[in-house]
Design a protein around this motif. Structure first.
Motif, mmCIF file in Angstrom:
data_model
loop_
_atom_site.group_PDB
_atom_site.id
_atom_site.type_symbol
_atom_site.label_atom_id
_atom_site.label_comp_id
_atom_site.label_asym_id
_atom_site.label_seq_id
_atom_site.Cartn_x
_atom_site.Cartn_y
_atom_site.Cartn_z
ATOM 1 N N SER A 78 0.828 -1.208 0.000
ATOM 2 C CA SER A 78 0.000 0.000 0.000
ATOM 3 C C SER A 78 0.860 1.254 0.000
ATOM 4 N N ALA A 79 1.905 1.263 0.822
ATOM 5 C CA ALA A 79 2.802 2.417 0.876
ATOM 6 C C ALA A 79 3.537 2.601 -0.441
ATOM 7 N N LEU A 80 3.964 1.511 -1.059
ATOM 8 C CA LEU A 80 4.657 1.614 -2.339
ATOM 9 C C LEU A 80 3.747 2.155 -3.437
ATOM 10 N N ALA A 81 2.472 1.790 -3.377
ATOM 11 C CA ALA A 81 1.522 2.327 -4.351
ATOM 12 C C ALA A 81 1.390 3.841 -4.204
ATOM 13 N N MET A 82 1.372 4.331 -2.960
ATOM 14 C CA MET A 82 1.325 5.775 -2.726
ATOM 15 C C MET A 82 2.603 6.441 -3.235
ATOM 16 N N LEU A 83 3.718 5.807 -2.962
ATOM 17 C CA LEU A 83 4.997 6.326 -3.422
ATOM 18 C C LEU A 83 5.038 6.373 -4.942
ATOM 19 N N ASP A 84 4.499 5.359 -5.578
ATOM 20 C CA ASP A 84 4.469 5.320 -7.038
ATOM 21 C C ASP A 84 3.616 6.452 -7.605
ATOM 22 N N THR A 85 2.492 6.719 -6.958
ATOM 23 C CA THR A 85 1.648 7.843 -7.380
ATOM 24 C C THR A 85 2.406 9.160 -7.261
ATOM 25 N N GLY A 86 3.128 9.328 -6.171
ATOM 26 C CA GLY A 86 3.892 10.557 -5.974
ATOM 27 C C GLY A 86 4.969 10.765 -7.012
ATOM 28 N N LEU A 87 5.517 9.670 -7.531
ATOM 29 C CA LEU A 87 6.590 9.757 -8.518
ATOM 30 C C LEU A 87 6.085 9.718 -9.955
ATOM 31 N N SER A 88 4.780 9.603 -10.127
ATOM 32 C CA SER A 88 4.226 9.386 -11.462
ATOM 33 C C SER A 88 4.227 10.628 -12.342
ATOM 34 N N ASP A 89 4.597 11.788 -11.781
ATOM 35 C CA ASP A 89 4.617 13.013 -12.588
ATOM 36 C C ASP A 89 5.944 13.203 -13.315
ATOM 37 N N GLY A 90 6.813 12.222 -13.222
ATOM 38 C CA GLY A 90 8.064 12.286 -13.954
ATOM 39 C C GLY A 90 9.222 12.881 -13.187
ATOM 40 N N ARG A 91 9.020 13.245 -11.935
ATOM 41 C CA ARG A 91 10.121 13.799 -11.142
ATOM 42 C C ARG A 91 11.217 12.753 -10.974
ATOM 43 N N ALA A 92 12.440 13.208 -10.829
ATOM 44 C CA ALA A 92 13.567 12.285 -10.696
ATOM 45 C C ALA A 92 13.711 11.747 -9.276
ATOM 46 N N HIS A 93 13.312 12.585 -8.299
ATOM 47 C CA HIS A 93 13.481 12.204 -6.895
ATOM 48 C C HIS A 93 12.214 12.539 -6.126
ATOM 49 N N LEU A 94 12.177 12.181 -4.867
ATOM 50 C CA LEU A 94 10.923 12.272 -4.127
ATOM 51 C C LEU A 94 10.382 13.685 -4.035
ATOM 52 N N ALA A 95 11.238 14.648 -3.742
ATOM 53 C CA ALA A 95 10.775 16.018 -3.531
ATOM 54 C C ALA A 95 10.866 16.879 -4.790
ATOM 55 N N GLY A 96 11.239 16.291 -5.906
ATOM 56 C CA GLY A 96 11.397 17.040 -7.154
ATOM 57 C C GLY A 96 12.520 16.445 -7.977
ATOM 58 N N ASP A 97 13.166 17.271 -8.758
ATOM 59 C CA ASP A 97 14.242 16.749 -9.596
ATOM 60 C C ASP A 97 15.568 16.615 -8.863
#
Length: 207
Positions: free
Chosen positions: A130-149
């Motif tokens: 479940s946590a990985l699915a949330m993490l995947d959603t957060g990264l789905s906008d193409g950013r390179a890293h968690l908080a941005g590029d």
């Protein structure tokens, strides 16, 4: 600076990785686990919780790994921007991902087979998914890293869990391609390889 803690602790690894990324000079005191030392007066004076890691920076002692990461980012002016996104992902790691990861790590590594619980392992793996699915959603906008590029302490705080997770459960990222791509990027960093992608055999229960 002095870092107190054993390098086999995933929380100490977060600090070791950050110190390396920031190219900071420090002394390392190995304590905790099989090394003992948590009740020694020199260590006990630094923290009321008697746990690692602890970072001494001059006259200041900081305990809890994410507090140390934030201190290092403030101290150097690096790896901490944008603060809102960085803090959010770090807390996500603390609350959504690390607790079930620690639970499965204990089931597979730290407990004797007769003391393990298939139910605890299954429930914890479901929470990780479940946590990985949330993490995947957060990264789905193409950013390179968690908080941005840019690479930040958020990537360190969350990313430290993945070497052991994937070692124990190699298919963990099969359904989260954005997480898999992000992990491949951070796992290619030299300091990840030096401090995170290392053996944890000393933690295995002997029975």
């Amino acid at each position: 600076m002095i870092l107190w803690g054993r390098a086999s602790s995933v929380n100490v690894q977060k600090v070791l990785w950050a110190l390396a990324e920031l190219d900071l000079t420090y002394a390392h005191r190995t304590v905790g686990g099989k090394y003992g030392g948590l009740d020694d007066p020199a260590f006990a004076a630094l923290t009321p919780v008697r746990k690692v890691p602890v970072l001494q920076d001059g006259d200041v002692a900081i305990w809890e790994s994410h507090a140390i990461l934030r201190h290092l980012a403030r101290r150097t002016g690096r790896l901490g921007d944008p603060p809102g996104a960085v803090d959010s992902w770090m807390e996500f790691g603390s609350t959504a991902l690390q607790p079930p990861f620690i639970a499965v790590f204990w089931q597979r590594v730290r407990l004797l087979p007769q003391d393990r619980s298939a139910g605890v392992e299954a429930d914890s793996l479901a929470a990780i998914a479940s946590a990985l699915a949330m993490l995947d959603t957060g990264l789905s906008d193409g950013r390179a890293h968690l908080a941005g590029d840019a690479f930040t302490i958020a990537d360190i705080a969350v990313g430290c869990l993945f070497h052991r997770l994937l070692d124990l459960y190699p298919d963990s990222l099969a359904d989260t391609p954005h997480v898999a791509a992000w992990h491949a990027r951070i796992a290619g960093r030299p300091h990840y390889r030096a401090w995170v992608a290392v053996s944890y055999d000393e933690l295995r229960v002997q029975g």
